[in-house]
Design a protein around this motif. Structure first.
Motif, PDB file in Angstrom:
ATOM      1  N   PHE A 103       0.832  -1.214   0.000  1.00 47.75           N
ATOM      2  CA  PHE A 103       0.000   0.000   0.000  1.00 47.75           C
ATOM      3  C   PHE A 103       0.862   1.259   0.000  1.00 47.75           C
ATOM      4  O   PHE A 103       0.569   2.231  -0.696  1.00 47.75           O
ATOM      5  N   LEU A 104       1.930   1.224   0.797  1.00 48.78           N
ATOM      6  CA  LEU A 104       2.820   2.390   0.875  1.00 48.78           C
ATOM      7  C   LEU A 104       3.485   2.652  -0.477  1.00 48.78           C
ATOM      8  O   LEU A 104       3.534   3.787  -0.951  1.00 48.78           O
ATOM      9  N   TYR A 106       2.435   1.711  -3.421  1.00 50.85           N
ATOM     10  CA  TYR A 106       1.408   2.164  -4.354  1.00 50.85           C
ATOM     11  C   TYR A 106       1.077   3.642  -4.106  1.00 50.85           C
ATOM     12  O   TYR A 106       1.002   4.443  -5.034  1.00 50.85           O
ATOM     13  N   GLY A 107       0.937   3.996  -2.817  1.00 55.98           N
ATOM     14  CA  GLY A 107       0.607   5.377  -2.430  1.00 55.98           C
ATOM     15  C   GLY A 107       1.662   6.352  -2.906  1.00 55.98           C
ATOM     16  O   GLY A 107       1.362   7.374  -3.541  1.00 55.98           O
ATOM     17  N   PHE A 108       2.944   6.024  -2.631  1.00 51.46           N
ATOM     18  CA  PHE A 108       4.045   6.920  -3.039  1.00 51.46           C
ATOM     19  C   PHE A 108       4.156   6.987  -4.568  1.00 51.46           C
ATOM     20  O   PHE A 108       4.506   8.010  -5.140  1.00 51.46           O
ATOM     21  N   GLN A 110       1.776   6.986  -6.638  1.00 53.09           N
ATOM     22  CA  GLN A 110       0.733   7.860  -7.180  1.00 53.09           C
ATOM     23  C   GLN A 110       1.069   9.335  -7.021  1.00 53.09           C
ATOM     24  O   GLN A 110       0.429  10.189  -7.610  1.00 53.09           O
ATOM     25  N   MET A 111       2.039   9.639  -6.177  1.00 52.85           N
ATOM     26  CA  MET A 111       2.376  11.038  -5.895  1.00 52.85           C
ATOM     27  C   MET A 111       3.212  11.626  -7.033  1.00 52.85           C
ATOM     28  O   MET A 111       4.106  10.945  -7.551  1.00 52.85           O
TER      29      MET A 111
END
Lengths: 170, 193
Positions: A103-104, A106-108, A110-111
């Motif tokens: 998740f981390l 994937y989250g980073f 997207q930034m």
């Protein structure tokens, strides 16, 4: 001035052998010089001896036979350690850690990071957010209070364990 | 016969398949286990059931006994838990010290025995009767400490409490026992002095 309860408390520790060496010598001196302490000591010593001399109760004569008849049908369960597979525990732990890491990443991913020196889109957006309205809600405040209390419980538990460890080592 | 062996030797034998070796452990500890159960459940029939269940549980889970504590300490922890579950199941009312029923028990004991019998009663029986009048928690800690030969640390471990809490509980239990003896066995206590 010593209260009666305090005297009894100290004398019981002395009789039980749980008093520290310094306390032991103080009590020994008191027993030699103070009549009230001596009388109380004799009284408690008598109760102690009576308790030591009390008899055990006996079960029925068939007791051992009954137990042996019952266990004849049983098998000893394997020790807990042998059937708890550590690999499974590690596997579950690894799965959750992998999920978090995934998740981390994937989250980073997207930034959109801006070049150095310029303010990024995210920080611009974050600065526009009015945080005060989030903490103006009684549900959020209540939830935060519960979290703080839980945190304090955890801290108390942690410090309690530390204290136990320290005592064991001492 | 396996009675000459120590606890750990008997346990090893049981674990290696000699079921009969367990009889040695049962006969060695049956009086302690029964007394402890009786102090908590108060009736001999129930105490026998609790004691028997405790030995059966101990046998079933003997593989989990690692010898970190004495076998007796481990066994009494099982007795304690079994008796607590039994009391919960039966919803037996736990008498408090000030409960009227305790006094009724004491009254019926005195009236049923008569003055002469009370005079002849041995010191040991008197102590046992006084312990039986206590609430289960007090009777239990006194039995563990004095009769089951458990140290204060082991007693605390069996009861699942801190050593200091065990110390305070033991102190209070002895004070209450002393009060009981002075109230119900005043004459005998006087004769002993």
């Amino acid at each position: 001035m010593q209260t009666q309860q305090n005297i009894e408390d100290r004398l019981w520790s002395f009789i039980d052998g749980t008093a520290e060496a310094s306390e032991k010598s103080v009590i020994e001196k008191l027993l030699e010089t103070d009549a009230a302490w001596k009388t109380k000591y004799r009284e408690l010593l008598e109760v102690n001896e009576m308790l030591r001399s009390s008899e055990l109760e006996e079960p029925s004569l068939r007791f051992t036979k009954n137990v042996m008849e019952e266990i004849a049908r049983l098998h000893i369960a394997p020790a807990t350690k042998t059937y708890i597979n550590k690999k499974i525990i590690w596997g579950i732990g690894f799965f959750f850690i992998a999920m978090l890491v995934g998740f981390l990443i994937y989250g980073f991913g997207q930034m959109a990071f801006a070049p150095t020196g310029e303010e990024s889109e995210i920080s611009k957006t974050v600065s526009k957010v009015d945080f005060s309205k989030f903490f103006n809600n009684s549900w959020v405040n209540g939830l935060m209070l519960v979290n703080v209390i839980l945190g304090l419980f955890l801290l108390d538990n942690y410090l309690g364990n530390k204290r136990k460890q320290y005592r064991k080592e001492a | 016969m396996s009675t000459g062996l120590n606890d750990n030797e008997l346990i090893s034998r049981v674990l290696s398949g000699d079921q009969q070796a367990y009889a040695g452990l049962v006969s060695r500890y049956q009086s302690y286990v029964f007394t402890l159960a009786l102090r908590m459940v108060k009736s001999r029939e129930d105490a026998e059931e609790v004691a028997q269940d405790s030995f059966i549980k101990a046998y079933k889970y003997l593989g989990d006994f690692k010898g970190a504590s004495k076998f007796s300490t481990w066994l009494y922890t099982i007795v304690n838990n079994t008796a607590i579950s039994f009391l919960r199941k039966k919803k037996v009312e736990i008498h408090s010290l000030d409960n009227e029923k305790v006094f009724e028990v004491a009254d019926s004991k005195e009236s049923g025995m008569g003055a002469n019998m009370i005079e002849q009663k041995s010191k040991m029986l008197m102590v046992n009767e006084a312990i039986a009048m206590l609430n289960p928690d007090d009777a239990q800690i006194i039995t563990l400490f004095y009769k089951a030969e458990q140290s204060l640390e082991e007693t605390a471990q069996i009861l699942g409490i801190e050593i200091n809490a065990a110390k305070v509980r033991l102190y209070r239990a002895r004070t209450r026992l002393k009060e009981k003896m002075e109230t119900y066995f005043a004459e005998e206590v006087k004769d002993l002095n």
